[in-house]
Design a protein around this motif. Structure first.
Motif, mmCIF file in Angstrom:
data_model
loop_
_atom_site.group_PDB
_atom_site.id
_atom_site.type_symbol
_atom_site.label_atom_id
_atom_site.label_comp_id
_atom_site.label_asym_id
_atom_site.label_seq_id
_atom_site.Cartn_x
_atom_site.Cartn_y
_atom_site.Cartn_z
ATOM 1 N N LEU A 30 -119.664 -8.475 -39.054
ATOM 2 C CA LEU A 30 -119.116 -9.307 -39.824
ATOM 3 C C LEU A 30 -119.896 -10.603 -40.257
ATOM 4 N N GLY A 31 -120.595 -10.842 -39.190
ATOM 5 C CA GLY A 31 -121.511 -12.123 -39.207
ATOM 6 C C GLY A 31 -120.593 -13.247 -38.847
ATOM 7 N N TRP A 32 -119.732 -13.135 -38.058
ATOM 8 C CA TRP A 32 -118.821 -14.187 -37.794
ATOM 9 C C TRP A 32 -119.259 -14.988 -36.359
ATOM 10 N N HIS A 33 -118.713 -15.920 -36.003
ATOM 11 C CA HIS A 33 -118.889 -16.640 -34.768
ATOM 12 C C HIS A 33 -118.393 -15.766 -33.837
ATOM 13 N N LEU A 34 -118.720 -16.198 -32.368
ATOM 14 C CA LEU A 34 -118.114 -15.419 -31.166
ATOM 15 C C LEU A 34 -117.943 -16.497 -30.015
ATOM 16 N N LEU A 35 -116.671 -16.202 -29.458
ATOM 17 C CA LEU A 35 -116.424 -17.053 -28.233
ATOM 18 C C LEU A 35 -116.119 -16.206 -27.260
ATOM 19 N N ASP A 36 -117.056 -16.231 -26.212
ATOM 20 C CA ASP A 36 -116.593 -15.391 -24.923
ATOM 21 C C ASP A 36 -116.062 -16.537 -23.900
ATOM 22 N N SER A 37 -114.669 -16.535 -24.070
ATOM 23 C CA SER A 37 -114.109 -17.752 -23.145
ATOM 24 C C SER A 37 -113.994 -17.522 -21.591
ATOM 25 N N GLY A 38 -114.261 -16.300 -21.172
ATOM 26 C CA GLY A 38 -114.465 -16.134 -19.916
ATOM 27 C C GLY A 38 -115.679 -16.765 -19.603
ATOM 28 N N ALA A 39 -116.639 -16.888 -20.323
ATOM 29 C CA ALA A 39 -117.901 -17.637 -19.884
ATOM 30 C C ALA A 39 -117.677 -19.022 -19.363
ATOM 31 N N LEU A 40 -116.646 -19.708 -20.086
ATOM 32 C CA LEU A 40 -116.503 -21.152 -19.758
ATOM 33 C C LEU A 40 -116.011 -21.134 -18.461
ATOM 34 N N TYR A 41 -114.836 -20.286 -18.144
ATOM 35 C CA TYR A 41 -114.449 -20.467 -16.564
ATOM 36 C C TYR A 41 -115.428 -20.045 -15.780
ATOM 37 N N ARG A 42 -116.284 -19.100 -15.962
ATOM 38 C CA ARG A 42 -117.190 -18.951 -15.154
ATOM 39 C C ARG A 42 -118.346 -19.863 -14.896
ATOM 40 N N ILE A 116 -109.123 -26.184 -23.743
ATOM 41 C CA ILE A 116 -108.475 -26.070 -25.017
ATOM 42 C C ILE A 116 -109.313 -26.389 -26.225
ATOM 43 N N ALA A 117 -109.616 -27.609 -26.110
ATOM 44 C CA ALA A 117 -110.156 -28.026 -27.320
ATOM 45 C C ALA A 117 -111.651 -27.594 -27.711
ATOM 46 N N ARG A 118 -112.226 -27.420 -26.422
ATOM 47 C CA ARG A 118 -113.606 -26.927 -26.377
ATOM 48 C C ARG A 118 -113.663 -25.278 -27.130
ATOM 49 N N GLN A 119 -112.687 -24.496 -26.856
ATOM 50 C CA GLN A 119 -112.544 -23.242 -27.283
ATOM 51 C C GLN A 119 -112.113 -23.349 -28.743
ATOM 52 N N ARG A 120 -111.153 -24.229 -29.164
ATOM 53 C CA ARG A 120 -110.771 -24.198 -30.726
ATOM 54 C C ARG A 120 -111.961 -24.453 -31.376
ATOM 55 N N ALA A 121 -112.760 -25.352 -30.910
ATOM 56 C CA ALA A 121 -113.573 -25.844 -31.834
ATOM 57 C C ALA A 121 -114.872 -24.641 -32.165
ATOM 58 N N PHE A 122 -114.767 -23.486 -31.623
ATOM 59 C CA PHE A 122 -115.721 -22.471 -31.965
ATOM 60 C C PHE A 122 -115.234 -22.192 -33.319
ATOM 61 N N ARG A 123 -113.708 -22.316 -33.724
ATOM 62 C CA ARG A 123 -113.159 -21.581 -35.106
ATOM 63 C C ARG A 123 -113.944 -22.250 -36.034
ATOM 64 N N ARG A 124 -114.734 -21.544 -36.783
ATOM 65 C CA ARG A 124 -115.598 -22.307 -38.073
ATOM 66 C C ARG A 124 -115.619 -21.149 -39.022
ATOM 67 N N PRO A 125 -115.875 -21.467 -40.232
ATOM 68 C CA PRO A 125 -115.944 -20.428 -41.129
ATOM 69 C C PRO A 125 -117.367 -19.784 -41.013
ATOM 70 N N PRO A 126 -117.495 -18.530 -41.285
ATOM 71 C CA PRO A 126 -116.683 -17.671 -42.057
ATOM 72 C C PRO A 126 -115.640 -17.238 -41.270
ATOM 73 N N GLY A 127 -115.785 -17.069 -39.850
ATOM 74 C CA GLY A 127 -114.487 -16.745 -39.146
ATOM 75 C C GLY A 127 -115.080 -16.444 -37.626
#
Ligand code: DC
Length: 244
Positions: A30-42, A116-127
């Motif tokens: 899709l060419g969208w952004h990616l968040l692997d939240s598990g990496a943050l806990y790691r 929480i805020a760090r994860q939500r900041a990944f939400r950017r266009p296009p998706g």
């Protein structure tokens, strides 16, 4: 009037369910952004260990989570280097020990709050395609598409065993299967944001399914949800982000 928030695909599930690979491929198509939240806990587990902080000291671990100095550098071909205080820890966060430490710090409510805020900041266009345990239930409850990916514990242990073998790491399948069941239990029974499908998630059991078939199923749901995103993908792979 503010613009509509960028669309989100939440892909949750237990360790070894293939969600990391699937999320990466869907984001790439899709060419969208990616968040692997598990990496943050790691990263929190690793940073805490590096500073000599006990993993059950909730206040101290939450402080580590709140000022995590991390950079995600997207390379060509979609691979991401993860720097913790300037040191490349892309390999170090993927060990089984780092996974077990992540599961322990993830059970601390103050640590989850701090991220929480760090994860939500990944939400950017296009998706955004976000993978984890609580993407659809807690971090992005308004995600347009929620997928809960699972597989039998035996199959998940086998997949993880093969992954580790490819990296030259030899661990016993029985030990891996035991650790995985223990991690599932801890992730599912914790009081805050436990591992479970959102009420509106599409549950997919990938036992015996090749990864391409899982990606195809998810892309089918994406096409139903956002026909334009599939007919006009942003080319060039995942826009940026945090990959497994
Ligand atoms: O997906 P993973 O194996 O990299 O995740 C490592 C640990 O982090 C996992 O045992 C549970 C925790 N985790 C979590 O609690 N919530 C998330 N959104 C992602 C991971």
């Amino acid at each position: 009037m503010s613009a509509a928030p960028a669309p989100v695909i939440a892909i949750d599930g237990p360790g070894g369910s293939g969600k990391g690979t699937v999320a990466e491929q869907v984001a790439g198509q899709l060419g969208w952004h990616l968040l692997d939240s598990g990496a943050l806990y790691r990263l929190v587990g690793l940073a805490a260990g590096g500073r000599g902080v006990a993993l059950d000291d909730a206040v101290a671990v939450a402080a580590v989570a709140a000022d995590l100095d991390v950079s995600f550098l997207s390379g060509k071909g979609g691979d991401t280097r993860i720097l913790l205080s300037g040191v490349n820890v892309s390999g170090a966060i993927r060990t089984e020990a780092a996974g077990a430490a992540a599961s322990r710090v993830a059970a601390l409510p103050a640590v989850r709050e701090a991220l929480i805020a760090r994860q939500r900041a990944f939400r950017r266009p296009p998706g955004l395609v976000a993978d984890g345990r609580d993407m659809g239930t807690f971090i992005f409850p308004d995600a347009g598409l929620k997928v809960f990916l699972t597989a039998s514990v035996e199959e998940r242990a086998r997949r993880r065993h093969n992954q580790l073998k490819q990296k030259g790491i030899d661990v016993s399948l029985a030990a891996l299967s035991r650790d995985m069941a223990e991690r599932d239990r801890r992730d599912s029974e914790r009081s805050v944001a436990p591992l479970r499908p959102a009420a509106d998630a599409r549950v997919l059991d990938s036992t015996g399914m090749p990864v391409e078939s899982v990606v195809k199923a998810v892309m089918g749901w994406v096409a139903e949800t956002w026909p334009d995103a599939v007919s006009n993908p942003r080319t060039g792979g995942a826009a940026s982000g945090l990959t497994e």
